[in-house]
Motif scaffolding. Structure first.
Motif, mmCIF file in Angstrom:
data_model
loop_
_atom_site.group_PDB
_atom_site.id
_atom_site.type_symbol
_atom_site.label_atom_id
_atom_site.label_comp_id
_atom_site.label_asym_id
_atom_site.label_seq_id
_atom_site.Cartn_x
_atom_site.Cartn_y
_atom_site.Cartn_z
ATOM 1 N N ALA A 93 46.359 26.763 39.282
ATOM 2 C CA ALA A 93 45.237 27.642 38.933
ATOM 3 C C ALA A 93 43.964 27.160 39.618
ATOM 4 C CB ALA A 93 45.049 27.666 37.417
ATOM 5 N N GLU A 94 43.759 25.854 39.605
ATOM 6 C CA GLU A 94 42.575 25.293 40.250
ATOM 7 C C GLU A 94 42.592 25.592 41.753
ATOM 8 O OE1 GLU A 94 42.294 21.045 39.831
ATOM 9 O OE2 GLU A 94 40.396 20.928 40.924
ATOM 10 N N MET A 95 43.739 25.387 42.381
ATOM 11 C CA MET A 95 43.830 25.603 43.828
ATOM 12 C C MET A 95 43.631 27.078 44.178
ATOM 13 S SD MET A 95 43.849 22.692 45.030
ATOM 14 C CE MET A 95 43.738 23.298 46.705
ATOM 15 N N ASN A 96 44.082 27.976 43.320
ATOM 16 C CA ASN A 96 43.850 29.387 43.608
ATOM 17 C C ASN A 96 42.366 29.716 43.625
ATOM 18 O OD1 ASN A 96 46.456 30.008 44.100
ATOM 19 N ND2 ASN A 96 46.798 31.241 42.249
ATOM 20 N N ILE A 97 41.611 29.070 42.741
ATOM 21 C CA ILE A 97 40.159 29.289 42.770
ATOM 22 C C ILE A 97 39.579 28.701 44.053
ATOM 23 C CG2 ILE A 97 37.957 28.848 41.615
ATOM 24 C CD1 ILE A 97 39.494 28.688 38.961
ATOM 25 N N GLU B 245 44.465 38.673 34.380
ATOM 26 C CA GLU B 245 43.654 39.889 34.483
ATOM 27 C C GLU B 245 42.744 39.735 35.669
ATOM 28 O OE1 GLU B 245 41.701 39.929 30.756
ATOM 29 O OE2 GLU B 245 43.526 40.534 29.683
ATOM 30 N N SER B 246 42.460 40.858 36.314
ATOM 31 C CA SER B 246 41.620 40.746 37.498
ATOM 32 C C SER B 246 40.862 42.049 37.733
ATOM 33 C CB SER B 246 42.501 40.427 38.715
ATOM 34 O OG SER B 246 41.689 40.078 39.806
ATOM 35 N N VAL B 247 39.631 41.928 38.152
ATOM 36 C CA VAL B 247 38.839 43.105 38.530
ATOM 37 C C VAL B 247 38.424 42.917 39.984
ATOM 38 C CG1 VAL B 247 36.765 44.467 38.069
ATOM 39 C CG2 VAL B 247 37.955 43.308 36.189
ATOM 40 N N VAL B 248 38.826 43.851 40.826
ATOM 41 C CA VAL B 248 38.515 43.719 42.253
ATOM 42 C C VAL B 248 37.004 43.663 42.458
ATOM 43 C CG1 VAL B 248 38.687 44.859 44.508
ATOM 44 C CG2 VAL B 248 40.666 44.801 42.991
ATOM 45 N N GLY B 249 36.575 42.725 43.251
ATOM 46 C CA GLY B 249 35.154 42.577 43.528
ATOM 47 C C GLY B 249 34.430 41.733 42.485
ATOM 48 N N ARG B 250 35.083 41.449 41.374
ATOM 49 C CA ARG B 250 34.437 40.669 40.313
ATOM 50 C C ARG B 250 35.078 39.292 40.149
ATOM 51 N NH1 ARG B 250 32.361 44.067 36.219
ATOM 52 N NH2 ARG B 250 32.130 42.282 34.859
ATOM 53 N N GLY B 251 36.359 39.294 39.842
ATOM 54 C CA GLY B 251 36.998 37.991 39.628
ATOM 55 C C GLY B 251 38.319 38.103 38.892
ATOM 56 N N THR B 252 38.891 36.935 38.634
ATOM 57 C CA THR B 252 40.224 36.864 38.057
ATOM 58 C C THR B 252 40.202 35.904 36.878
ATOM 59 O OG1 THR B 252 41.137 37.196 40.267
ATOM 60 C CG2 THR B 252 42.645 36.295 38.616
ATOM 61 N N SER B 253 40.984 36.207 35.859
ATOM 62 C CA SER B 253 41.143 35.195 34.813
ATOM 63 C C SER B 253 42.612 35.076 34.420
ATOM 64 C CB SER B 253 40.257 35.501 33.608
ATOM 65 O OG SER B 253 40.720 36.659 32.967
ATOM 66 N N VAL B 254 43.023 33.831 34.283
ATOM 67 C CA VAL B 254 44.408 33.533 33.946
ATOM 68 C C VAL B 254 44.405 32.719 32.659
ATOM 69 C CG1 VAL B 254 46.569 32.517 34.767
ATOM 70 C CG2 VAL B 254 44.915 33.394 36.424
ATOM 71 N N ARG B 255 45.306 33.057 31.751
ATOM 72 C CA ARG B 255 45.435 32.280 30.515
ATOM 73 C C ARG B 255 46.885 31.839 30.375
ATOM 74 N NH1 ARG B 255 47.228 33.418 25.343
ATOM 75 N NH2 ARG B 255 46.359 32.079 23.724
ATOM 76 N N MET B 256 47.054 30.561 30.160
ATOM 77 C CA MET B 256 48.412 30.041 30.021
ATOM 78 C C MET B 256 48.496 29.150 28.791
ATOM 79 S SD MET B 256 48.920 29.106 34.002
ATOM 80 C CE MET B 256 47.231 28.586 34.117
ATOM 81 N N VAL B 257 49.617 29.215 28.099
ATOM 82 C CA VAL B 257 49.827 28.343 26.946
ATOM 83 C C VAL B 257 51.136 27.591 27.138
ATOM 84 C CG1 VAL B 257 50.182 28.233 24.448
ATOM 85 C CG2 VAL B 257 48.574 29.902 25.412
ATOM 86 N N ASN C 117 39.000 30.916 34.874
ATOM 87 C CA ASN C 117 38.182 32.118 35.096
ATOM 88 C C ASN C 117 37.405 31.956 36.382
ATOM 89 O OD1 ASN C 117 38.830 33.476 32.658
ATOM 90 N ND2 ASN C 117 37.522 32.003 31.578
ATOM 91 N N ASP C 118 37.442 32.983 37.230
ATOM 92 C CA ASP C 118 36.647 32.830 38.444
ATOM 93 C C ASP C 118 35.875 34.088 38.809
ATOM 94 O OD1 ASP C 118 38.035 34.571 40.458
ATOM 95 O OD2 ASP C 118 39.711 33.187 40.154
ATOM 96 N N GLU C 119 34.858 33.848 39.614
ATOM 97 C CA GLU C 119 34.155 34.935 40.286
ATOM 98 C C GLU C 119 34.693 34.943 41.695
ATOM 99 O OE1 GLU C 119 29.910 34.263 40.124
ATOM 100 O OE2 GLU C 119 30.209 33.301 38.180
ATOM 101 N N GLY C 120 35.137 36.111 42.133
ATOM 102 C CA GLY C 120 35.719 36.158 43.468
ATOM 103 C C GLY C 120 36.172 37.566 43.789
ATOM 104 N N PRO C 121 37.029 37.679 44.768
ATOM 105 C CA PRO C 121 37.422 39.014 45.233
ATOM 106 C C PRO C 121 38.350 39.760 44.268
ATOM 107 C CG PRO C 121 38.670 37.333 46.394
ATOM 108 C CD PRO C 121 37.651 36.617 45.571
ATOM 109 N N GLY C 122 38.954 39.028 43.334
ATOM 110 C CA GLY C 122 39.911 39.681 42.440
ATOM 111 C C GLY C 122 41.226 39.964 43.151
ATOM 112 N N ILE C 123 42.200 40.424 42.379
ATOM 113 C CA ILE C 123 43.526 40.706 42.950
ATOM 114 C C ILE C 123 43.812 42.204 42.791
ATOM 115 C CG2 ILE C 123 45.994 40.168 42.828
ATOM 116 C CD1 ILE C 123 45.217 37.481 41.550
#
Ligand SMILES: Nc1ncnc2c1ncn2[C@@H]1O[C@H](COP(=O)(O)OP(=O)(O)OP(=O)(O)O)[C@@H](O)[C@H]1O
Ligand code: SF4
Ligand code: SF4
Ligand SMILES: [Mg+2]
Lengths: 449, 143
Positions: B46-50, B121-133, B73-79
């Protein structure tokens, strides 16, 4: 913690509390408290890094002395391949072996020959076990201990094959006991060691019960005696049996050259080893089959108990590798015996490599979690300079020590300065105050009038 | 308890530090080695993807005796196409990233494989968030 034997230890009188060693220890095992270094026995891997770092020569290694040969009816020297590298190009391995016998050993069995065995068994193991990758060599005990302490999840990646030293000890004792008709307990096998890590490994094995190696004498201790005997060359009986490839195990890359299977990585120097293991731990390098990892730069020729410069010693070894490389290590029948024995678990050392939870904050997980939480709070309050003058290797380590009750926050010189400042201000404020029994003016002056 | 680490896109010098910090804490807490390893792997991916694909983000981890929850959680291009990104071998990593040994298209599939719960979850142009348990199976007292 008490009761654990370590070859590496501190000579307290020589330690000046300079804190140089604390940052170089791969398991953060050293603290300076009350002006002296202390080594945490659970964490220490005996890598010898602190011996190399200390300018005051306050770290040393305990090894066995030659006196111990007297404890046994029959003795066998097990010279590490790195021993051959200590001598120049005109010295034959046979001369070195003859010198050991002249020094008082009854016989010799080359650990390079043990390496030939380990090569064979390792190959078998890698072929038969494809489920875990990468596999990591367990020949260097400092690396094994590092994994037990700092990378417990990688224990399954260790190749559970006896080291060349153990293979040599096993085979030497067995054949001699058969040949002479005496019980193996009467035979003392002594490793001529390049490093403290092997000394510790041997002592641990002896403590657990019957061991195939009974003691470890340092290369630096026998070096003078052997050299002296080389100066007046006596006819040396031909005894070398090891292949060039087996001798090559004494330097980094030699193990891989011998095993020669699949994708591999060679890494030497404990800090580089840590770097590679960090990668393996997060799931990288899964396309690599075999990692040869050695704690010492250059491999065993760089061991803390060797004499010659490791690079020069490596060149000497390489020459021998070339010269004896083509000879087959074993006769076909001998090889088949070894294979059969390996398949039956005869060279398996899995039981010796359990995890050592030396970093755990508490036996109880919930309590450990609250302590970890406190550490986060404490570390936020420290300056984050990682200067080490508190005697812990970095600010986070001090925070851990504080939470564990092993240090206080004023061990940090910056915290201490802040405290002194606050105290000074309080003193100053106090000095301005007058006890109410005195007049608002200077009381002493009033009395004079 | 909670750990939080900022992660900066393109900063390969600091890459892996967040996962390393988590590994240290898990070792101290005494989580069993195998659970700790799974957590380390997914946090690292997850860290490397950011670092590789986004501008900036935060990796936060909540550790309890029952489970480890990892949020990236990141700010970025989204998927744009998440099912496609989740496919093994799919990667948009450019050549210079591949040369560093990344970009096999295995990160997201492994994050899913090694965690007990996975949500992206991801919003194009905004960012991506990943949750893992990751659930902690044993009490983790032996390793
Ligand atoms: N945080 C993110 N922001 C934007 N795009 C992302 C993010 N994470 C993943 N992606 C997209 O999803 C693709 C697949 O991701 P995945 O982690 O599976 O593979 P990778 O990162 O390309 O390669 P690897 O993880 O094997 O090094 C990426 O190539 C990228 O296009
Ligand atoms: S021998 Fe190695 S592990 Fe042990 S205290 Fe010295 S540097 Fe640390
Ligand atoms: S590399 Fe060789 S000499 Fe150095 S610690 Fe390991 S086994 Fe000992
Ligand atoms: Mg990825």
């Amino acid at each position: 913690m008490t009761g654990l034997f370590h070859s590496v230890l501190l000579i307290e009188e020589k330690c000046r509390g300079c804190t140089r060693c604390i940052k170089n220890c791969p398991t953060e095992a050293i603290r300076v408290r009350q002006g002296k270094a202390r080594i945490n026995a659970e964490r220490c891997t005996d890598c010898g890094e602190c011996i190399r770092t200390c300018d005051n020569h306050a770290k040393t290694a305990i090894t066995d002395s030659l006196e111990r040969l007297r404890d046994f009816k029959y003795t066998i020297a097990l010279p590490a391949p790195a021993l051959y590298g200590q001598f120049g190009p005109t010295v034959e391995p046979d001369q070195v072996l003859a010198a050991l016998i002249d020094m008082g050993f009854d016989d010799v069995y080359e650990v390079a020959r043990g390496a030939d065995v380990a090569t064979l068994v390792t190959r078998e193991y890698l072929r038969a076990h494809r489920e875990v990758r990468p596999m990591i060599s367990a020949a260097c005990p400092a690396v094994v201990r590092l994994i037990q302490v700092r990378f417990p999840a990688l224990i399954d990646h260790l190749i559970p094959v006896d080291s060349p030293m153990t293979c040599a000890g096993k085979l030497a004792k067995e054949s001699k006991s058969r040949e002479l008709g005496i019980p193996p307990e009467d035979i003392g096998a002594f490793f001529i060691t390049p490093c403290p890590a092997k000394v510790t490994w041997v002592r641990e094995a002896v403590r657990r019960g019957f061991s195939s190696v009974d003691g470890a004498i340092s290369i630096s201790d026998v070096y003078g005696e052997v050299s002296r005997r080389l100066a007046s060359p006596a006819p040396a009986p031909a005894r070398r049996k090891a292949s060039g490839a087996g001798i090559g195990w004494g330097g980094s890359g030699g193990e891989n050259a011998a095993v020669g299977l699949g994708n591999y990585i060679v890494v030497d120097g404990i800090h580089s080893v840590v770097g590679v293991l960090e990668e393996v731990e997060v799931g990288r390098l899964a396309d690599v089959d075999f990692i040869e990892a050695q704690a010492c730069v250059g491999g065993c020729v760089g061991g803390a108990l060797t004499v010659r410069n490791p690079f020069i010693a490596h060149v000497h070894l390489e020459r021998l590798v070339k010269r004896f490389g083509d000879l087959p290590a074993f006769a076909a029948s001998e090889e088949e015996d070894l294979r059969r024995r390996a398949r039956a678990g005869g060279f398996d050392m899995r039981q010796d490599i359990a995890a050592v939870p030396a970093f755990r904050l508490d036996h109880d997980v919930s309590r450990a979690i609250s302590k970890a939480e406190m550490i986060e709070k404490v570390v936020k309050d420290l300056p984050g300079l990682d200067c080490g003058s508190c005697g812990s290797p970095h600010c986070r380590a001090l925070a851990e020590d504080i939470v564990q009750g092993l240090a206080v926050d004023t061990d940090c010189v910056f915290k201490l300065r802040d405290q002194v400042k606050i105290l000074a201000e309080q003193l100053f404020d106090l000095a301005k105050k007058n006890p109410s029994a005195m007049s608002a003016e200077d009381g002493a002056k009033g009395r004079k009038e | 308890m909670r750990l939080e680490c900022r992660v900066t896109g393109g900063d390969f010098q600091a890459a892996g530090e967040a996962a390393a910090k988590l590994k240290r804490t898990l070792r101290q807490v005494g989580i069993d080695a195998e659970t700790g390893r799974r957590a380390a792997i997914v946090a690292y991916e997850a860290e490397m993807n950011i670092v590789i694909h986004a501008l900036r983000g935060v990796l936060s981890v909540e550790i309890s005796p029952e489970c480890i929850e990892i949020l990236a959680n990141d700010e970025g291009p989204g998927i744009p196409d998440i099912p496609l990104a989740m496919q093994e071998g799919y990667s948009t990593a450019p050549e210079h990233i591949r040369e560093m040994g990344f970009g096999a298209g295995l990160g997201l599939p492994n994050m899913k494989r090694y965690s007990d719960e996975f949500r992206i979850e991801s919003v194009v142009g905004r960012g991506t968030s990943v949750r893992m348990v990751i659930k902690i199976a044993s009490k983790g007292s032996q390793t």
